[in-house]
Structure formats: C-alpha cells, structure tokens
Write an enzyme that holds these catalytic residues in place. Structure first.
Site, short mmCIF file in Angstrom:
data_model
loop_
_atom_site.label_atom_id
_atom_site.label_comp_id
_atom_site.label_asym_id
_atom_site.label_seq_id
_atom_site.Cartn_x
_atom_site.Cartn_y
_atom_site.Cartn_z
N HIS A 67 0.82 -1.23 0.00
CA HIS A 67 0.00 0.00 0.00
C HIS A 67 0.85 1.27 0.00
CE1 HIS A 67 -3.73 -2.29 0.69
NE2 HIS A 67 -3.01 -3.02 1.51
N ASN A 145 -9.97 -3.47 1.39
CA ASN A 145 -9.65 -3.31 -0.02
C ASN A 145 -10.90 -2.96 -0.81
OD1 ASN A 145 -6.91 -3.96 0.31
ND2 ASN A 145 -7.27 -6.14 -0.04
#
Length: 540
Positions: A67, A145
């Site tokens: 990320h 997500n």
C-alpha cells in the site's frame, strides 16, 4: 516412503534444501498458523509466524511494504442509527453507530497494494480502502480493499504472497511467472485471481470503486451477545473499471490520475460519498453452509445474508500536507472500540499483529502522537520514552511520579465495564491445519457466470497473455482450476492458451517477453522501441 520409527527420540528430518527460521529451526508447517481447532482463534506462541511476519514488516525502509502508493482525504461518517429496519443497538453498543444523524470525523486512505511509492495508478492490483474513525470512544480503523475477498485465508502465507507478486529480487521486474507459480500452487487464490484479472483489477479511480472490510468481524451488544459482520462500502458516484487498453492509454498521459481525480473533485465541491452496508450472521461455524464464514476467499451470498445500510461517508477536505497526513497515517485492524470485536478469522488475527507492528517500525514507537493518528479525545497512558516522543499523555492531576497501575498514590485507574463483556467459548486441540470447508473454485465459477460478456473476454485475454509465458505445469494447474470453476471458463482458457502457443511458436519470442509487469502484453516491445525511436544527441 520409509515408515517413521516413533520409538526413537528423533528431531525433525532436514537436508540442505529444508526451510528453517532464523534460529535454524526446521519449519515443518509453513502453511498454517497454530490455532485452537482448525477454525481458531490463533495463539500467541506462534513463534514461526511472528518471526516471519515481523521480519516481513521490516523489509523496506521507510516506505510501506504494501500500500505504498496512496491518496487520502478527510470527511465524516453519518450513522443512520439503524441496521436496515432494525435499531442498531440490537446488534452493537458501539457509539459510532448510535443516534441517527450523528457525524464522526474520518480520514480515508486509498492505495494500490503491491507496487512502490511512485508506481502508476493504472496497475492491475487490488486497491486499499482504509478508514480511520475518530470516535468519541477513541479511534476505530476499518482496514480493507476494494475487492471483497482475498488471495489467501491464513496469515502465515502473506509474506510469501507479496514476495511472489512484487518484482523479482534479481531483475527488479514484476514477473507473471512468479505470480502464477504462487497462485497455481495456492488454489484458494483462484477466486481472487478471477476478479483481479477481470476489469475489476483496474478500478477507473478511487471515487468510483467499492470498499470492503474483507475480514469477518463481530458486533457485540449491551448484553454481551455477538454476531458476525462483514462491511461493504458502495460509491454513490457509481462503479467504473478499466480494460488493459484503456489503462495503458491513461497511463501514457498521467500516472497519477486517481490521486488528481480525488483531489480535484473535492476542491470543486463534488464531494465523493459512499454508503456503508453490513452483512450479519449469527456467531458460530455454520455447518449448513458450504463455506466457512471466516474464510477470506469467500463471499457471503447476498440472498442469504442481505446487505443492510447503516450509514454514509462523505469526503469533503483535502490534506493540508501530503506527507504529514497521507504518508504518516497509520492503520491497524486491531484498532477497535467497545461494541466491535474480533472474529477468529486467521487473516484478521495475523493482520492485527502485523499492521500495528509495521507502524511502530515504519513511523516509530510514538506514531500515535502524530496529529493524523491521534484520537480526538483525552488520552492517558503509562507509556514512557521511545523514538520521537514529544509529550507525555498523562491525565490532569495525575501524579507524575506514578507511571504504573495499580497504585494508591494518584495514578491512573481502570475504566468501569458497563456493557456485558463478550466471552466466547473456545475448545479444541492446538493444531496447524486449514479450515475444513475449503472449496477453492465454486465461488470463482459463480463470479465468472455473473460477469458481462465483455468482462469475460477481458478476463480470458488477460489470463492468456500472462499465462502464455509460464511453464506448462503452471498453465495446466490454472486450467484445471478454471475447469473446476466453470466448464466455459476452463474451455476458453485452454483454447486461448493453445492458440497463443501456436502464435508464439510461429514467431520467436523476443528477449524480455518473459519479464514484464502483470497484464502488460507488449511491455518488452517498449524496451526495444525506446532504443529504435530514441533521438540521437551530441554530448555537451
């Protein structure tokens, strides 16, 4: 195979190729963390897992290991005070969900998962969707997500998965052979592969994508009764995804298009909004289902567990400083408030250690004193020292000489428990096993059949282009999984790879074709094109 002689006091068998930990101990099970029965919960003495995941958390400095590329914004969450047509207090005592119309400040960070800080935002990759709620009871982080499932169901495999998906440690180039080598030998990943290789693997931007908590959590009411819960964010802007061709065209013009889209939308007052839905299931193993509700590779069927609206989120303010807010914001799945609880989901339990451990390493022991991470309420602890500590979080009137508890000399006291504590019954042998119901392909077939024709075409083309450069045994394993999922899915993948093989045999595969980012069909040609079309210049 030689029969083991259990009468002899033998240690584990190993040779030069045996996997060990850093202490030199042979690893006998690299697939499962140790749990009470095969459903969990996990136990703290998972030494091999903790060593593996804590080292993984420290692989990169100082960029996030996963990320890394992200964008963020401030806003608020407004609760409906209900779950569908029922009062929310029936299921949870969490204050953030009580009282219709109550607004809670939030900060949201969107991101890509696998690639680095300056990677393009058009890559084929899941997208992170993490929300920090600054509630009156302290912070709550909902870390998820855009897609509602995941590649694996056990946190033991997370470092292996990310290693396989990241660039090759020698060439530093992402390689589909490594990706599919892991996935073909980890068949639980096939449902996620089906999503990621479809257009859902490239969201058009951050505003027009769904969000999901992915993990299974619990809600606890005032009587101490718990239910299992899944979180889903639905964008009011609609959902849009991209094909490979469209993504390549966008990337050629702007590799930060999603960050720019989010920033400019907020600046012009077009505030993005999502509605939060939950699915609720009675706590327990649910043997009547053909999947385990704690399995992150599975969806809960909507017809059996309907989506119930609980609130909405609006993002209405851009960061004042990107680094201070977007880069230094730190999330953790273990950051829950009263009324919210963990399930025995093995991924959730592993992530709960890993995420906060990563933040302590990446930002420092006092990362929670940074304004973007600090609770918007009083904080009083007995914690001392640590890197970059710049104030003491003590209570007014607290004796500064007392940094421990219990004490009768003016120290901090425990809070009074009001709601009844949730105390689940746990029983079973300590084992390292997968969960029982682990059908790896049924839901992938259901997902394939729900795709529109153009999505199916894109999925097959994308899989064929990347699998074509993989060894035949990996191709055969992926075809077998597709055939188990759906006859048409398997047939089209088999036929596509057969045609691709003929095409590749008729023209010698160029050097570099075997090394390219996921989904980039002609990436090797770009290397040669730069040489052929580059304009010569004299030195100066």
């Amino acid at each position: 195979m030689m029969e083991k002689d259990l009468s002899k006091n033998q240690t584990n068998m190993e040779d030069d190729g045996t996997l060990t930990n850093r202490q030199g101990h042979p690893i006998t099970n690299n697939q499962n963390i140790r749990t009470v029965s095969n459903r969990g919960p996990a136990t703290l003495e998972n030494y091999d897992f903790i060593e593996k995941i804590s080292h993984f958390d420290r692989e990169k400095v100082p960029e996030r290991i996963v990320h890394a590329r992200g964008a963020g914004a401030h806003g608020y969450f407004e609760t409906y005070g209900s779950v569908g047509d029922e009062p929310v207090s029936k299921y949870t005592r969490a204050k953030v969900f009580q009282e219709k119309g109550k607004q809670t400040p939030v900060f949201v960070r969107f991101s890509t998962v696998v690639n680095g800080l300056h990677s393009p935002e058009t890559v084929r990759d899941p997208r992170g969707f993490a929300i920090k709620f600054y509630t009156e009871d302290g912070n709550w982080d909902l870390v998820g997500n855009n897609l509602k499932i995941f590649f694996i169901r056990d946190a033991m495999k997370f470092p292996d998965m990310i290693h396989a998906f990241r660039p090759d440690p020698v060439t530093n180039i992402q390689d589909p052979r490594r990706f599919f080598d892991f996935c073909a030998n980890s068949p639980e990943s096939f449902h996620m592969v089906t999503f990621v290789y479809s257009p859902w693997g490239i969201p058009a931007n951050y505003r027009m994508m769904q969000g999901s908590g992915v993990n299974t959590y619990k809600w606890v009411n005032n009587e101490g009764k718990a239910v299992l819960v899944k979180y889903h964010w639905e964008p009011k802007q609609g959902i849009k995804n991209l094909t490979v061709k469209e993504a390549e065209e966008i990337q050629g013009k702007n590799f930060s298009h999603a960050t720019q889209d989010l920033y400019e939308a907020i600046e012009r007052g077009d505030y993005p909004e999502w509605e939060l839905f939950v699915q609720i299931m009675e706590d327990g193993p649910h043997p009547e289902l053909d999947f385990d509700p704690l399995d992150d590779t599975k969806l809960w069927p909507e017809d059996q567990f309907p989506w119930k609206p609980v609130g909405r989120m609006v993002l209405n303010k851009n960061p004042e400083n990107f680094f201070n807010e977007v880069e230094q914001v730190a999330f953790g799945t273990g950051v829950l408030v009263d009324g919210l609880d963990f399930s025995d989901d093995k991924m959730l339990q592993g992530r709960t250690f890993s995420y906060s451990d990563t933040q302590r390493y990446r930002i420092g022991a006092n990362y929670l004193q940074l304004p973007i991470n600090a609770a918007k309420k009083r904080v009083a602890t007995n914690q001392e020292g640590g890197q970059l500590r710049y104030f003491n979080d003590k209570a007014p009137g607290q004796n500064p000489h007392v940094n421990y508890e219990p004490s009768s000399m003016g120290g901090l006291k425990e809070a009074e428990q009001v709601g009844k504590e949730f105390t689940p019954h746990v029983e079973g042998n300590l084992v390292r096993e997968s969960i029982d119901r682990n059908d790896n392909t049924k839901q992938a077939g259901e997902t394939y059949r729900q795709f529109e024709d153009w999505e199916k075409d894109e999925l097959i083309n994308n899989l064929v282009n990347d699998l074509a450069i993989c060894p035949k045994d990996i191709q055969d394993k992926m075809i077998a999984l597709a055939e188990q999922a759906d006859d048409e899915y398997g047939r089209r993948l088999r036929e596509g790879l057969s045609e691709k093989a003929k095409e590749m045999n008729s023209m010698k595969m160029e050097i570099g074709e075997e090394m390219r980012p996921l989904g980039f069909k002609n990436a090797h040609k770009a290397v040669q094109k730069a040489v052929e079309e580059g304009h010569e210049a004299d030195p100066y």
